[in-house]
Design a protein around this motif. Structure first.
Motif, mmCIF file in Angstrom:
data_model
loop_
_atom_site.group_PDB
_atom_site.id
_atom_site.type_symbol
_atom_site.label_atom_id
_atom_site.label_comp_id
_atom_site.label_asym_id
_atom_site.label_seq_id
_atom_site.Cartn_x
_atom_site.Cartn_y
_atom_site.Cartn_z
ATOM 1 N N GLU A 84 41.802 41.617 39.572
ATOM 2 C CA GLU A 84 40.729 41.341 40.529
ATOM 3 C C GLU A 84 41.282 40.904 41.869
ATOM 4 O O GLU A 84 40.842 41.357 42.928
ATOM 5 C CB GLU A 84 39.811 40.238 39.984
ATOM 6 C CG GLU A 84 38.872 40.688 38.894
ATOM 7 C CD GLU A 84 37.821 39.646 38.580
ATOM 8 O OE1 GLU A 84 37.139 39.802 37.569
ATOM 9 O OE2 GLU A 84 37.671 38.673 39.353
ATOM 10 N N ILE A 85 42.260 40.008 41.811
ATOM 11 C CA ILE A 85 42.835 39.481 43.050
ATOM 12 C C ILE A 85 43.499 40.589 43.843
ATOM 13 O O ILE A 85 43.329 40.701 45.059
ATOM 14 C CB ILE A 85 43.840 38.361 42.723
ATOM 15 C CG1 ILE A 85 43.102 37.130 42.201
ATOM 16 C CG2 ILE A 85 44.662 38.001 43.952
ATOM 17 C CD1 ILE A 85 44.000 36.080 41.602
ATOM 18 N N GLU A 87 42.870 43.814 43.669
ATOM 19 C CA GLU A 87 41.855 44.737 44.200
ATOM 20 C C GLU A 87 41.262 44.182 45.491
ATOM 21 O O GLU A 87 41.125 44.890 46.492
ATOM 22 C CB GLU A 87 40.742 44.944 43.163
ATOM 23 C CG GLU A 87 39.662 45.899 43.662
ATOM 24 C CD GLU A 87 38.468 45.995 42.727
ATOM 25 O OE1 GLU A 87 38.312 45.106 41.862
ATOM 26 O OE2 GLU A 87 37.706 46.955 42.863
ATOM 27 N N LEU A 88 40.930 42.892 45.445
ATOM 28 C CA LEU A 88 40.327 42.265 46.618
ATOM 29 C C LEU A 88 41.315 42.224 47.772
ATOM 30 O O LEU A 88 40.968 42.480 48.930
ATOM 31 C CB LEU A 88 39.858 40.852 46.253
ATOM 32 C CG LEU A 88 39.109 40.065 47.321
ATOM 33 C CD1 LEU A 88 37.949 40.872 47.890
ATOM 34 C CD2 LEU A 88 38.598 38.754 46.740
ATOM 35 N N LEU A 91 41.565 45.607 49.480
ATOM 36 C CA LEU A 91 40.382 45.848 50.305
ATOM 37 C C LEU A 91 40.477 45.095 51.624
ATOM 38 O O LEU A 91 40.329 45.663 52.709
ATOM 39 C CB LEU A 91 39.138 45.410 49.519
ATOM 40 C CG LEU A 91 37.789 45.658 50.168
ATOM 41 C CD1 LEU A 91 37.549 47.151 50.303
ATOM 42 C CD2 LEU A 91 36.689 45.017 49.337
ATOM 43 N N ILE A 92 40.730 43.802 51.517
ATOM 44 C CA ILE A 92 40.752 42.930 52.684
ATOM 45 C C ILE A 92 41.914 43.284 53.614
ATOM 46 O O ILE A 92 41.745 43.425 54.826
ATOM 47 C CB ILE A 92 40.932 41.455 52.233
ATOM 48 C CG1 ILE A 92 39.735 41.003 51.408
ATOM 49 C CG2 ILE A 92 41.162 40.557 53.439
ATOM 50 C CD1 ILE A 92 38.637 40.375 52.184
#
Lengths: 228, 228
Positions: A84-85, A87-88, A91-92
């Motif tokens: 999750e981290i 992936e985020l 994106l960011i």
DNA sequence: TTAATGATGAATGTCGACAATCGACATAAA
DNA sequence: TTTATGTCGATTGTCGACATTCATCATTAA
């Protein structure tokens, strides 16, 4: 407590939060471990209120999780969490880097070059700790140019989390040298100022971290693990 | 305090945080206003510690900002802040929607249809408050399917912030009907399950919110303002 | 043996009071 | 008049104690 210097100006709770954070990084406190208010209050010789405030600060940084009347626990980075981290972060960071490109001035490149020089030294010394520090500096420097304070804030929090679980691995599937090379390529992409090139390299770079450092997707990866 | 029912199970601090949040939404408390611990403690008949905890909760939701020894202030949404929030929302939501597409099941579409029906009623009643509630439900429902708890968390926080500054506007540059139509189109894009179509519509939709509701970029906009 | 119930200790939630710090105003010096 | 300094009230930071809730384990009944 180690010292009882009278610094202050910063609230005690903030100092305590920093100390606990350092303890987590040093593996003195394990992931998922319960943090007892009473115990820590005694250890640091402060009141429970202060510890409570420190917990809230760390909660904002997502380093601990607390449930009402169930207690406060150090964040536990499962594979799911790490995925999750990352992936985020992808994106960011891809977005932030693209926004940063047109704002890159000469002095920014000089600053990034300086970081790269230090990173070269760190790679020669085979010092992961130092390399990770410089890695954070490098990426943060660019992201900070994106102009969106909320994105920067989220990114900072992600950095702390990534740094935290990296510190807890006992081996990395990458050499110090290739870690340096990766950043060198990323910098070259930035110099080109071509948005698509940068976007691609950022994604590749984060993929690199995922595969080569964390060793996930090892079925597609023939590299021999290296010791730290 | 209005009531002194003995609910509990949730910490008092959480209830207080909710109450203060409601007060901000109702414009009883203005943006940028300083929140005094003593005053609120007396008002809600609780101790300052409880108010302090409530502040931390709201700080995590980014509804208030606190500086050490300077006090706690309600977030002040400048144009810059609004722009930042919308930029971040676009980034997050476009990505989350795309990840949600393959996970959309029949029952999910039924759920979304139900929300749309309610929204039709809200549009007929010209009730912005209700429309905004349903808007939050609609978007959150899809985002929640993305499978990344961190993205969901950030999105929730953004929703609260957007809702907060929307409530403080005294007119919107859009009709209730076109607000409904916008969501109808968004839902149709989701039904098509074409990623590019969805991506485009999400971006258009958020642009719509920015321009038609907030009235920014009015130089490119010939619409007559409508009263709320 | 297993499941339900109750007692006990431990940990969190909340409180009121004291200490440290900040901001504003008044006073004094240039 | 303007700037600097000192006092004082107001506000936040921290503390220790009490109240409430939770988890464990022993006890009992099926």
């Amino acid at each position: 407590m180690d010292e009882d210097t009278i610094i202050l100006q910063k609230p005690l709770s903030q100092l305590i939060a920093d100390q606990i954070k350092a303890r987590i990084w040093n593996k003195e406190i394990q992931f998922g471990e319960r943090l007892l208010e009473t115990e820590l209050a005694e250890k640091y010789d402060v009141s429970r209120s202060t510890i409570r405030e420190a917990f809230k600060i760390m909660e904002i940084e997502e380093l601990v999780v607390s449930q009402a009347r169930k207690g406060t626990y150090v964040a536990d980075f499962t594979d799911q969490d790490v995925a999750e981290i990352i992936e985020l972060r992808t994106l960011i960071e891809a977005s932030a880097f693209m926004k940063a490109i047109p704002r890159l001035k000469k002095k920014d490149f000089q600053e990034l070059d300086k970081i790269m020089e230090h990173m070269k030294v760190g790679a020669d010394k085979k010092d992961w700790n130092e390399l990770f520090d410089l890695d954070m500096k490098f990426h943060s420097y660019v992201v900070n140019l994106c102009g969106n304070s909320r994105i920067i804030k989220i990114y900072d929090s992600l950095q702390v989390q990534i740094r935290t679980f990296l510190m807890h691995l006992d081996k990395y599937y990458s050499s110090h040298q290739s870690f340096y090379d990766e950043h060198k390529e990323l910098l070259e992409a930035l110099v080109s100022t071509d948005t698509e090139t940068v976007k691609e390299r950022v994604k590749n770079h984060i993929e690199y971290v995922e595969e080569k450092l964390l060793g996930v997707n090892q079925e597609n990866n023939k590299l021999e693990p290296e010791e730290v």
